[in-house]
Design a protein around this motif. Sequence first.
Motif, short mmCIF file in Angstrom:
data_model
loop_
_atom_site.label_atom_id
_atom_site.label_comp_id
_atom_site.label_asym_id
_atom_site.label_seq_id
_atom_site.Cartn_x
_atom_site.Cartn_y
_atom_site.Cartn_z
N TYR A 182 -4.97 -1.80 -10.07
CA TYR A 182 -6.07 -1.71 -9.11
C TYR A 182 -6.00 -0.38 -8.34
O TYR A 182 -7.01 0.26 -8.07
N TYR A 183 -4.78 0.04 -7.99
CA TYR A 183 -4.59 1.29 -7.27
C TYR A 183 -4.72 2.51 -8.18
O TYR A 183 -4.63 3.65 -7.72
N ASP A 196 0.83 -1.21 0.00
CA ASP A 196 0.00 0.00 0.00
C ASP A 196 0.86 1.26 0.00
O ASP A 196 0.63 2.17 -0.80
N MET A 233 1.28 -10.37 -10.31
CA MET A 233 0.29 -9.78 -9.40
C MET A 233 0.60 -8.32 -9.12
O MET A 233 -0.30 -7.50 -9.02
N GLU A 289 -1.97 -5.27 -9.19
CA GLU A 289 -2.18 -4.43 -8.00
C GLU A 289 -1.97 -2.96 -8.34
O GLU A 289 -2.73 -2.10 -7.88
#
Length: 157
Positions: free
Chosen positions: A75-76, A48, A68, A72
């Motif tokens: 996705y962010y 994060d 992945m 990710e």
Amino acid sequence: AKHLLTLDPEYRFILAGSGPDEEALQGLARELGVTENLLWLGATPKMDDFFESIDVFLLTSEFEDLPMVLLEAMYYGIPSAVVALNESRAHLAGDTLALDPKQTESAWAMTIHELIQNPEQSLELGDRGRALMRNKYMVQDRVRRIEQIYIDLLNQG
């Protein structure tokens, strides 16, 4: 990094991850003279903070199909650049900045630099990547697709 730094010496790079080539990569960074612009995070169990600290995600791996970490980043909503060296990556063109594997690293750097210099384009690319993740890769979508396969099979019988 070296090619991007020739375009703008203010660029900074954050590398996350660790592995057997880490020492060799650090040596290469020293050889290329880019270590002052690099932050090596090493193994990063919680990504994060990493994603919140970057403006563009560059997938430099030549061995992974769709790792992945790329999904990710999308996705962010992080605009992502990948070398489109296989069909899976090439298929993401438009949702990522798909770099032509036949071009030089210098040409890739220019393309990435142009993206970074255009905040509207960067935001749009990040939004498209995020939408792709929500619509195609999230659990809810996977479940709907599996349900539809079963419904289609039941309707055939």
